[in-house]
Design a protein around this motif. Structure first.
Motif, mmCIF file in Angstrom:
data_model
loop_
_atom_site.group_PDB
_atom_site.id
_atom_site.type_symbol
_atom_site.label_atom_id
_atom_site.label_comp_id
_atom_site.label_asym_id
_atom_site.label_seq_id
_atom_site.Cartn_x
_atom_site.Cartn_y
_atom_site.Cartn_z
ATOM 1 N N VAL A 43 0.857 -1.189 0.000
ATOM 2 C CA VAL A 43 0.000 0.000 0.000
ATOM 3 C C VAL A 43 0.888 1.233 0.000
ATOM 4 O O VAL A 43 1.841 1.325 0.785
ATOM 5 N N LYS A 44 0.569 2.174 -0.878
ATOM 6 C CA LYS A 44 1.233 3.477 -0.884
ATOM 7 C C LYS A 44 0.136 4.531 -0.903
ATOM 8 O O LYS A 44 -0.589 4.665 -1.878
ATOM 9 N N GLU A 45 -0.003 5.247 0.203
ATOM 10 C CA GLU A 45 -1.024 6.286 0.318
ATOM 11 C C GLU A 45 -0.683 7.467 -0.586
ATOM 12 O O GLU A 45 0.484 7.706 -0.890
ATOM 13 N N ALA A 46 -1.687 8.219 -0.976
ATOM 14 C CA ALA A 46 -1.475 9.404 -1.811
ATOM 15 C C ALA A 46 -0.554 10.384 -1.088
ATOM 16 O O ALA A 46 -0.672 10.585 0.120
ATOM 17 N N PHE A 47 0.373 10.967 -1.825
ATOM 18 C CA PHE A 47 1.326 11.967 -1.336
ATOM 19 C C PHE A 47 2.294 11.434 -0.284
ATOM 20 O O PHE A 47 3.021 12.199 0.326
ATOM 21 N N SER A 48 2.309 10.146 -0.071
ATOM 22 C CA SER A 48 3.216 9.553 0.907
ATOM 23 C C SER A 48 4.513 9.136 0.225
ATOM 24 O O SER A 48 4.533 8.824 -0.955
ATOM 25 N N ARG A 49 5.589 9.124 0.994
ATOM 26 C CA ARG A 49 6.873 8.650 0.490
ATOM 27 C C ARG A 49 7.182 7.269 1.042
ATOM 28 O O ARG A 49 8.314 6.826 1.037
ATOM 29 N N GLU A 50 6.148 6.586 1.551
ATOM 30 C CA GLU A 50 6.329 5.262 2.128
ATOM 31 C C GLU A 50 5.439 4.241 1.449
ATOM 32 O O GLU A 50 4.312 4.537 1.072
ATOM 33 N N LYS B 130 -6.293 1.775 -7.469
ATOM 34 C CA LYS B 130 -5.626 3.075 -7.473
ATOM 35 C C LYS B 130 -6.692 4.155 -7.303
ATOM 36 O O LYS B 130 -7.294 4.586 -8.265
ATOM 37 N N PHE B 131 -6.949 4.544 -6.075
ATOM 38 C CA PHE B 131 -7.831 5.658 -5.783
ATOM 39 C C PHE B 131 -7.377 6.246 -4.463
ATOM 40 O O PHE B 131 -7.609 5.669 -3.408
ATOM 41 N N LEU B 132 -6.704 7.371 -4.529
ATOM 42 C CA LEU B 132 -6.092 8.039 -3.375
ATOM 43 C C LEU B 132 -4.977 7.221 -2.745
ATOM 44 O O LEU B 132 -4.278 7.703 -1.879
ATOM 45 N N ALA B 133 -4.835 5.982 -3.153
ATOM 46 C CA ALA B 133 -3.730 5.150 -2.669
ATOM 47 C C ALA B 133 -3.522 4.025 -3.669
ATOM 48 O O ALA B 133 -4.461 3.563 -4.289
ATOM 49 N N ASP B 134 -2.269 3.631 -3.825
ATOM 50 C CA ASP B 134 -1.964 2.475 -4.654
ATOM 51 C C ASP B 134 -1.987 1.239 -3.764
ATOM 52 O O ASP B 134 -1.388 1.232 -2.687
ATOM 53 N N HIS B 135 -2.691 0.211 -4.203
ATOM 54 C CA HIS B 135 -2.736 -1.067 -3.505
ATOM 55 C C HIS B 135 -2.337 -2.141 -4.493
ATOM 56 O O HIS B 135 -2.724 -2.086 -5.657
#
Length: 169
Positions: free
Chosen positions: A8-15, A126-131
């Motif tokens: 999981v990569k949340e929107a605007f996150s660098r993690e 892919k909606f506000l976060a990549d899964h």
């Protein structure tokens, strides 16, 4: 032994968070204004050291072994990459489509017929976060290194694509 992970990569996150049966077992983290990425999965702790200006290369450091270089990644034009471990084993990163919704890490054999897909990745939502999902049947101790590297390379190419689009605008 087959292993299935989720990422999981949340929107605007660098993690990027790696999950196994809903429990976090690893992550990739890129600090602000840095090209280097810290990564961990199970007992493996790595640092991806990106070097170069126009032509980047990456040294993979084992953080538990006094920051020793254990692998190198060669990044090619056309969104291709190659991971070479210190034991000589080579893995090729291959995307399956332009949107990078599916990609694999392939262990290179002596001939093309000996090549074997060992880690499969997919972007499932892919909606506000990549899964996405990761499946591997790589039984070796280097499996965690290969899994982390496949995600690192995908995120590297995604960042380069966004930077190019911002520069073209």
């Amino acid at each position: 032994m087959a292993t299935t992970l989720s990422w999981v990569k949340e929107a605007f996150s660098r993690e990027v968070h790696l999950l196994e049966n809903g429990v976090e077992v690893g992550r990739l983290h890129r600090a602000v204004f840095e090209r280097d990425v810290a990564a961990s999965l199970h007992a493996v702790q790595l640092r991806y050291d990106v070097t170069g200006f126009l032509f980047h290369s990456v040294n993979v450091h084992d953080m538990k072994a006094n920051n020793r270089v254990i692998a190198t990644i060669t990044l090619h034009f056309g969104k291709r990459a190659e991971l070479r471990l210190e034991n000589g084993t080579v893995y090729t990163w291959k995307r399956h489509n332009m949107l990078m919704r599916e990609w694999t890490m392939i262990r290179e054999g002596a001939t093309d017929a000996d090549d074997k897909e060992v880690v499969n990745y997919s972007l499932t939502r892919k909606f506000l976060a990549d899964h996405g999902d990761i499946s591997t049947d790589l039984p070796s101790p280097e499996a965690d290194i290969v899994v982390l590297t496949g995600l690192f390379i995908r995120n590297y190419f995604q960042r380069r694509r966004r930077a190019a689009a911002a520069g073209a605008a």
